[in-house]
Design a protein around this motif. Structure first.
Motif, PDB file in Angstrom:
ATOM      1  N   ALA A 169      -6.878   2.478  -1.908  1.00  0.00           N
ATOM      2  CA  ALA A 169      -5.431   2.596  -1.794  1.00  0.00           C
ATOM      3  C   ALA A 169      -4.792   2.499  -3.165  1.00  0.00           C
ATOM      4  CB  ALA A 169      -4.884   1.504  -0.895  1.00  0.00           C
ATOM      5  N   THR A 193      -3.443   6.050   0.804  1.00  0.00           N
ATOM      6  CA  THR A 193      -4.850   5.708   1.012  1.00  0.00           C
ATOM      7  C   THR A 193      -5.686   6.984   0.941  1.00  0.00           C
ATOM      8  OG1 THR A 193      -4.686   5.902   3.414  1.00  0.00           O
ATOM      9  CG2 THR A 193      -4.352   3.708   2.471  1.00  0.00           C
ATOM     10  N   GLU A 202     -12.583   3.246   1.637  1.00  0.00           N
ATOM     11  CA  GLU A 202     -11.161   3.584   1.734  1.00  0.00           C
ATOM     12  C   GLU A 202     -10.469   2.878   0.582  1.00  0.00           C
ATOM     13  OE1 GLU A 202      -7.431   3.502   4.878  1.00  0.00           O
ATOM     14  OE2 GLU A 202      -9.099   2.126   5.169  1.00  0.00           O
ATOM     15  N   ILE A 233       0.843  -1.191   0.000  1.00  0.00           N
ATOM     16  CA  ILE A 233       0.000   0.000   0.000  1.00  0.00           C
ATOM     17  C   ILE A 233       0.885   1.251   0.000  1.00  0.00           C
ATOM     18  CG2 ILE A 233      -1.829   1.243   1.229  1.00  0.00           C
ATOM     19  CD1 ILE A 233      -2.634  -1.614   0.253  1.00  0.00           C
TER      20      ILE A 233
END
Length: 158
Positions: free
Chosen positions: A123, A25, A121, A22
């Motif tokens: 990413a 985000t 959310e 990741i």
């Protein structure tokens, strides 16, 4: 009816953190129909195959499964339809540039309600290779074993 406060997580994508590294985000709003919101409020959603993309200056979420609302009528929604993401223009441009660099993809991490509004959310992530996944698992296992050893050492000293 009083407004909801706080956060209520509906669905999380645990595989995403295993399969991807990741980078950034973002919290995005979702454009949903009434039956989709009702289905989400019942805690029914799956992010397993979901991904996001930018098309024509707009961000979209695709292949996320929100099952039909059980008490819905003929105007129920399609479970795996394309849904628009609500982001600031600058965020969309930043995400689009990162994806155009190559090797990056946009994955949903979780869907939740924040103060009564559905949010996702997302990413910007880079896919892990098989050996990276094994290495991450090994590191996690080593850390767990070290914690166990230290905690047992502490208990013996007492």
């Amino acid at each position: 009816m009083p407004r909801e406060r706080g956060q209520k997580v509906v669905a999380t994508n645990r595989r995403a953190r295993h399969d991807y590294t990741i980078e950034d985000t973002y919290e995005a709003g979702l454009v949903l129909t009434g039956t989709e919101v009702k289905s989400l409020r019942e805690g029914r959603a799956s992010l397993v195959d979901g991904y996001a993309f930018v098309d024509g200056g707009e961000a979209w979420l695709d292949a996320v499964h929100i099952p039909e609302y059980l008490d819905g009528t003929w105007n129920n929604h399609a479970p795996r339809r394309k849904r628009k993401l609500l982001l600031h223009k600058a965020q969309i441009v930043k995400i689009e540039n990162k994806v155009k660099q190559g090797g990056y993809t946009i994955v949903p991490l979780q869907i939740y309600f924040s103060d009564g509004r559905a949010k996702v959310e997302i990413a910007v992530a880079k896919g892990k290779r098989e050996y990276d996944k094994r290495q991450a698992l090994r590191e996690r296992q080593d850390n767990r074993e070290a914690e166990r050893a230290m905690s047992s050492r502490r208990h013996l000293g007492e």
